[in-house]
Every structure is written in C-alpha cells, then in structure tokens.
Design a protein around this motif. Structure first.
Motif, PDB file in Angstrom:
ATOM      1  N   GLY A 150      13.387   3.105   3.588  1.00  0.00           N
ATOM      2  CA  GLY A 150      12.482   4.216   3.304  1.00  0.00           C
ATOM      3  C   GLY A 150      11.389   3.865   2.325  1.00  0.00           C
ATOM      4  N   ALA A 151      11.108   2.567   2.181  1.00  0.00           N
ATOM      5  CA  ALA A 151      10.051   2.144   1.248  1.00  0.00           C
ATOM      6  C   ALA A 151       8.720   2.775   1.638  1.00  0.00           C
ATOM      7  CB  ALA A 151       9.941   0.617   1.233  1.00  0.00           C
ATOM      8  N   VAL A 152       7.976   3.220   0.648  1.00  0.00           N
ATOM      9  CA  VAL A 152       6.693   3.882   0.879  1.00  0.00           C
ATOM     10  C   VAL A 152       5.572   2.846   0.868  1.00  0.00           C
ATOM     11  CG1 VAL A 152       5.051   5.543  -0.074  1.00  0.00           C
ATOM     12  CG2 VAL A 152       7.490   6.072  -0.049  1.00  0.00           C
ATOM     13  N   ALA A 153       4.689   2.918   1.851  1.00  0.00           N
ATOM     14  CA  ALA A 153       3.628   1.926   2.002  1.00  0.00           C
ATOM     15  C   ALA A 153       2.512   2.127   0.985  1.00  0.00           C
ATOM     16  CB  ALA A 153       3.060   1.990   3.414  1.00  0.00           C
ATOM     17  N   VAL A 154       2.052   1.033   0.426  1.00  0.00           N
ATOM     18  CA  VAL A 154       0.858   1.007  -0.425  1.00  0.00           C
ATOM     19  C   VAL A 154       0.045  -0.220  -0.054  1.00  0.00           C
ATOM     20  CG1 VAL A 154       1.886   2.247  -2.380  1.00  0.00           C
ATOM     21  CG2 VAL A 154       2.051  -0.246  -2.282  1.00  0.00           C
TER      22      VAL A 154
END
Length: 418
Positions: free
Chosen positions: A211-215
C-alpha cells in the motif's frame, strides 16, 4: 410495517458499512499486508517445506527462536529474489540486535546468498525486511531444481517472546536477450546532490509495501506518530538517479534525547535493502539523507556495496520512514511532521532487453500510470480503504435502490388491478 423494518435494516447496514473506522496508515503494529497474500506455514525442515512460486506473495509467522523453511522450484536461467518482511506486534520488546536472517540454499544445503535486518539502536519495533537471491552466475546456485528459503529469528536476551508476522515475496528476473559486460559502470556522479526545495505538498504515507503511496520528484509532507512507519514508492526508470532526504521538524513539547529516532530506509523493486540511515533527536530539526546512489542500470549488480548494487532495476523504489516509539516518552504522542525531499534526475532510456517476462509482470517497468500516480498520489492504504468503503457503500446503496424499486413496481401493479 414489514417494509419499514426492511428499509430501516438496509439503511442501518449502509450506515454501518460507511461508519467502519479505518486503521491509520503507519500506526504502530498496523502493517498493511498485501490483500492477495496466500497464508503459508514455514516448516522446521526441508522435507515439509511449502512451495513458493515466483510472482507470489505470502503471509506467515515466526515464533521466537525459530528457523523456518520454504521451498522453491527454479529454472536454470532466471535470477530469483526472495524478500521477507518481519512485523513485530505493537508493544513488543526488542533489542538493537534483534531481527531476522534470510538465506537461500540449494538442495544440498549450500548457501547462495543471505542477509540480515535488525531494529538498530532505537530498539523500536517496526517492520524490517531482509532478502536473499539465486543468481545464476554463482557457482553453487546454477541449474534448475529444488531450492529452499530459510528464515531465522535473530534474538537477543531480554527481548519479548511475541510471535512476529511475516510477508514473503518472490520475484523472478529473466535473462538478457544478449549478454553484456559483467563489469560495474566505471564512472557515475557520486556527489551528494542538494536536497530538493520548494513548497511541500501533503502526501500521507501507506501502511506497508503493498500500500505504499506514490511520490515523484518534489517536497512531500506527512505526519507520523512515535512507533509508526510510513511507506512511499518512487518510480525510477533506467538511467535515472534517485536521491532522498527526510526532515523531522522541531518539537516544542518536552525535552530529552532519543538515539536513532528517525530511520530512513530504501528498498528496490524486489524489496531488497539498498540503503538505510538514521538520526537522533533532541527536539530540534533533524535531517537524514541516503547515500549518493548511482543511476539505475542493469550492470550495477556487479558493484560490491548494497547502495550501488541495489540500483539494478527500473521500477518502484520504496522509501520507508520510521519514528522510534521512544520519542513519545520525551516529546509526547505527536503526530510529528516529516518532510521528504525526493529528486529523480537524468533522462530515462530503454531497458537491457529481457528474453522473457518477469514475475510478477511489469515489476521492472515504469508505466504511464506509475508516473501519473507519482504526481497525484496513489497505491496507499487510505486509497484502498476508500475504495473498499466506496464498494461497500455502492453495494448497500444498490440493495436499498433495488428494494425501493421493487416496492414501487408492486404498488403500481396493485393499483392497476384495483
């Protein structure tokens, strides 16, 4: 009366679904496992080892003092990477040298590679990941056949006896269409770049790798509580060079000293450790920066040190930020603002040319969707929770509309008969 009762029940169900609280991303002990993880039990010996498959993700557990085996049946040409994330429960007592050791072995028991991961000087329980690989160029690990992954708990005296959760991933990398040089790049810009500046944009981190959030390149701000861990992912293509700095802001509450209060770690697309650093905290602003990393190239695998050899694939690189639980003792429960400064320099170029497909598919690609997510955000626990909530709400709402529609049709038919 019956209609009213059904209507009330449907409405209550809708409210109940919409009102389910979501666990805060990064909260202590709230690691976000992949929803597609298959539950498996590790074996105490190779004879009973459950088979893992390339491209698969698995969930297991590791008792204190244990060493568990998992099986792999491999071809003769693919490099295979196994990453294991250990998740101690919230409130567990750990020592600086507590952790896990992961090794990959052939059928005769000879080791291919191994790596360990520990909690470090802060003694703060949080997810840590270690990996092992079968690389076809190594003499002991050539050929197809049976291999084994051994996951061992590295315990220290005084640590609690809690069972830790495990998440295992298996990634296969096909060979190249045309073999190239087996030397590492001779020249690359190893100067530490200046941190990215500019206005920070809010971007809450995710609860785990899945569930890592994209940056992307820019300045990103999120909040973290003591004992919490935030997961971000950055798309980095072939030829591009990544740099990351994490800033922990000052606190006006309390005073004290916390060793290794802020931990910053980087993992590559197969969840292999690339680099890790940390800083202590006394209430003033602190910054942690990763080592200078080479541009992503296939040949980087021939480097010796992790922060160079780990930059061997294009794909999503994971930035993991942990704030030690002990920060709460001196500076309160927070949450504390953390700012990520991410730079992705260089012009992307084509890949090395694989003679086959990786498993899982696209793990070594940067897609248009990846680039869009890096700008808009995506892939995080909050987003997943909102999708689940939306589906639940739509489902319950559909039941309500269908029920009301049925009543309307029935009423019209009765009126027509009368």
């Amino acid at each position: 009366m019956r209609r009213a009762g059904v209507l009330a029940a449907v409405l209550c169900a809708t409210v109940a679904l919409a009102g389910q609280p979501a666990t805060a991303a990064g909260a202590p002990g709230s690691y976000g496992y992949d929803k597609s993880d298959k539950a498996v039990d590790g074996a105490t010996g190779t004879a009973d080892a459950v088979a893992l498959n390339p491209g698969g993700t698995y969930r297991s557990s590791l008792p204190k003092g244990a060493g568990l085996y998992y099986g792999l049946t491999l071809d003769a040409v693919s490099d295979v990477y196994v990453s294991v994330t250990a998740v101690p429960p919230a409130g567990a007592t750990v020592a600086a040298t507590d952790g896990i050791r992961v090794s990959l072995r052939n059928a005769a028991g000879a080791g291919c590679t191994h790596q360990s991961a520990t909690f470090g000087a802060s003694k703060s329980p949080h997810p840590v990941a270690a990996w092992a690989a079968r690389e076809t160029g190594r003499a002991l690990c050539k050929g197809s056949g049976q291999y084994y992954v051994l996951v061992e708990r590295v315990d220290a005296s005084g640590s609690s006896s809690d069972t830790w959760g495990l998440e295992l991933t298996v990634v296969s990398e096909p060979p190249l269409t045309r073999a190239g040089t087996s030397d590492a790049p001779q020249v690359w810009d190893s100067a530490s770049p200046e941190p990215v500046t500019g206005e920070a944009r809010s971007r809450a981190g995710g609860p785990g790798f899945a569930g890592a959030v994209a940056v992307g390149q820019g300045v990103w701000r999120g909040d973290i509580a003591p004992g919490g861990t935030l997961f971000y992912k950055v798309p980095v293509d072939w030829g591009q060079q990544l740099s990351v700095t994490a800033d922990l802001e000052s606190s006006n509450a309390g005073a004290g000293y916390v060793s290794r209060a802020l931990d910053l770690a980087l993992y590559n697309p197969v969840r292999a450790s690339v680099d890790e650093t940390g800083v202590s905290y006394q209430g003033g602003p602190r910054s942690a920066a990763l080592e200078a990393l080479p541009p992503v190239e296939y040949r980087n695998r021939y480097f010796v040190v992790d922060h160079e050899s780990g930059m061997r694939f294009a794909g999503s690189y994971y930035v993991v930020v942990h704030l030690a639980a002990q920060v709460a003792d001196d500076f309160g429960q927070g949450p504390f603002p953390v700012t990520l400064r991410v730079r992705v320099a260089g012009t992307a170029h084509g890949g090395p040319g694989y003679a086959g497909r990786a498993a899982p598919r696209n793990v070594f690609d940067v897609t248009a969707q990846d680039r869009t997510a890096a700008v808009t955000g995506g892939g995080g626990g909050g987003g997943t929770a909102m999708k689940v909530l939306a589906v639940a709400g739509i489902g319950a709402g559909s039941v309500l509309l269908a029920t009301l529609g049925g009543w309307t049709v029935a009423a019209r038919r009765r009126a027509a008969v009368q």
